[in-house]
Design an enzyme around this catalytic site. Structure first.
Site, PDB file in Angstrom:
ATOM      1  N   TYR A 213      20.085  11.459  28.355  1.00  0.00           N
ATOM      2  CA  TYR A 213      21.098  12.497  28.145  1.00  0.00           C
ATOM      3  C   TYR A 213      22.449  11.936  28.552  1.00  0.00           C
ATOM      4  O   TYR A 213      22.621  11.455  29.665  1.00  0.00           O
ATOM      5  CB  TYR A 213      20.766  13.734  28.976  1.00  0.00           C
TER       6      TYR A 213
ATOM      7  N   ASP B  66      25.812   4.277  31.275  1.00  0.00           N
ATOM      8  CA  ASP B  66      26.060   5.637  31.730  1.00  0.00           C
ATOM      9  C   ASP B  66      25.507   5.756  33.141  1.00  0.00           C
ATOM     10  O   ASP B  66      24.316   5.941  33.347  1.00  0.00           O
ATOM     11  CB  ASP B  66      25.381   6.629  30.784  1.00  0.00           C
TER      12      ASP B  66
ATOM     13  N   LYS C 148      29.729  13.145  38.491  1.00  0.00           N
ATOM     14  CA  LYS C 148      28.858  13.760  39.482  1.00  0.00           C
ATOM     15  C   LYS C 148      29.254  13.409  40.923  1.00  0.00           C
ATOM     16  O   LYS C 148      30.202  13.963  41.454  1.00  0.00           O
ATOM     17  CB  LYS C 148      27.395  13.424  39.185  1.00  0.00           C
TER      18      LYS C 148
END
Length: 455
Positions: A164, A266, A294
């Site tokens: 994702y 990522d 994050k």
């Protein structure tokens, strides 16, 4: 160690039913808030991913390693807001940095000195010289995809099944799809993961399996000269935790370079949590572009994209306009600076010590009760994977029975531990404020579940 037996799964069904009944009994205030919310919030939530079985939990506040819900229940927080909470809640350094910044203005749409400090520390940790900021993981990967296409003049990108990378069109492909939607394992198809995704865009994404260099080489041969780049999580973090096999990341780097395609890591989930410089530093494999978010913001919305001098020079010279009203927002930069200055060798030693307690304890419980499971961890993250066979890609992950992860989540919740509410798909996150008490609470709950299964 054998597979989960039919008797085990029947027992899990019974336990899930009883645990869900107990859950609803202790969540009356969350239920009431949900009822209120449905009249003004679509689906009663602020994000569709908050809508999870048995019911979303409304939170009140968090202090240190603990969170408290609307019903006043305390939890050791091993969710960490899907990987954001590496600093825990209300960390003094972050509180001081943000409080000080608020008093001096919260938004100018112009940079502040903290942006230079944050970029300098990221460059040192990731070995990539130039950085830009944005506001979420989705924005970072969107910029990365745009950059790979803009620099190479090519349209196709490669992504890994099950990874994702946010919710923009180019990467909402083969994310959480079922096996019958994504084609044969040796020749996967790029299946849209959601609605509103034009095939004109998703058809420009080619999917491959994680840990399969032969497949990746075939894809580059099939689409020779047409692939702009590849984006992947260097450690898969949206299917439990799936580690790269020895030589895989090095092979990906070699194949992309050979085919004059760019490589993006990522590290939205692994950045800072997997180590001080993420998987990039730990593996010694340096991509062309790194995406962070994050944990970097210390609890505030954030994103950062870093790259080589050649790649980011394309941004600097105006070849690609990386823009955003809130990019480098003063509050975010203040919190990120405090976070990076706090995350030194001593804090990583602490994270490693707590994670070692959790991993060793969980492995002992799995062994003592002969559970068809194994434990995997990296840095501040870990997971109990409820299958006896090592998961090496998304197809293996799909074969895990969903009931195992859901039952585990329910038992942890009942015992005062908050895990991400998506069962087998997520991981625990240890913060710099967690203690042995929190780790032991997790282990007690895991043992309680194991005893209930084997009763």
């Amino acid at each position: 160690m054998t597979e989960w037996s039919s008797a085990d799964l029947t027992r899990l069904d019974e336990l899930i039913e009883s645990q869900e009944q107990a859950f609803f009994a202790r969540q009356p205030n969350s239920a009431a808030m949900l009822e209120r919310a449905t009249s003004v919030l679509a689906g009663g939530a602020t994000s569709s991913w908050q809508i999870a079985r048995p019911q979303m939990i409304w939170m009140s506040h968090g202090i240190g390693p603990k969170v408290y819900d609307a019903d006043g229940i305390e939890y050791s927080d091993f969710n960490g807001g899907y990987g954001v909470g590496l600093m825990g809640h209300a960390h003094p350094a972050v509180v001081e940095a943000v409080s000080s910044r608020v008093k001096r203005g919260t938004h100018f749409a112009q940079p502040t000195e903290d942006a230079i400090a944050v970029a300098t520390m990221l460059a040192e940790r990731w070995g990539l010289p130039l950085w830009r900021f944005c506001n979420s993981g989705t924005e970072t990967t969107m910029d990365a995809v745009h950059l790979m296409r803009a620099i190479t003049g090519r349209d196709l990108i490669v992504k890994v099944e099950g990874c994702y990378h946010g919710h923009h069109d180019s990467v909402m492909v083969s994310v959480a799809n079922e096996a019958d939607e994504i084609g044969p394992a040796d020749s996967p198809i790029a299946a849209p993961s959601g609605s509103g995704l034009p095939s004109a865009i998703t058809d420009l994404t080619v999917t491959v399996a994680f840990n399969d260099l032969d497949m990746l080489e075939r894809v580059f041969a099939e689409y020779e000269g047409r692939i702009a780049g590849m984006i992947l999580e260097p450690i898969m973090m949206n299917a439990g935790i799936i580690l790269p096999e020895p030589g895989y990341l090095e092979g990906v780097r070699e194949l992309t370079t050979r085919n004059r395609a760019l490589l993006t890591f990522d590290e939205v989930k692994t950045g800072l949590t997997a180590g001080s410089g993420g998987v990039t530093q730990a593996s010694g494999v340096t991509p062309d572009i790194v995406c962070l978010a994050k944990a970097l913001g210390g609890g505030l919305s954030c994103g950062a994209i870093g790259g080589t001098a050649e790649v980011m020079g394309f941004v600097a010279n105006g070849g690609y306009e990386q823009v955003g009203t809130f990019n480098g927002n003063p509050l975010t930069m203040a919190a990120a600076r405090a976070t990076l200055e706090t995350l030194d060798d001593s804090t990583y030693d602490h994270l490693a010590r707590i994670n070692k307690i959790m991993v060793a304890g969980a492995e002992q419980i799995v062994d003592d009760f002969d559970l068809p499971a194994y434990v995997v961890s990296v840095g501040a993250k870990g997971a109990v994977t409820f299958t006896p066979d090592t998961v090496r890609n998304y197809r293996d992950f799909l074969a895990i029975d969903d009931r195992t992860g859901h039952a585990h989540w329910l038992f942890q919740h009942a015992g005062g531990v908050f895990l991400p509410p998506w069962g087998k798909a997520e991981q625990w996150l240890i913060s710099v404020q967690h203690t042995e008490e929190d780790a032991n609470r997790f282990l007690t709950n895991l043992e309680t579940m194991a005893k209930a299964i084997r009763n």
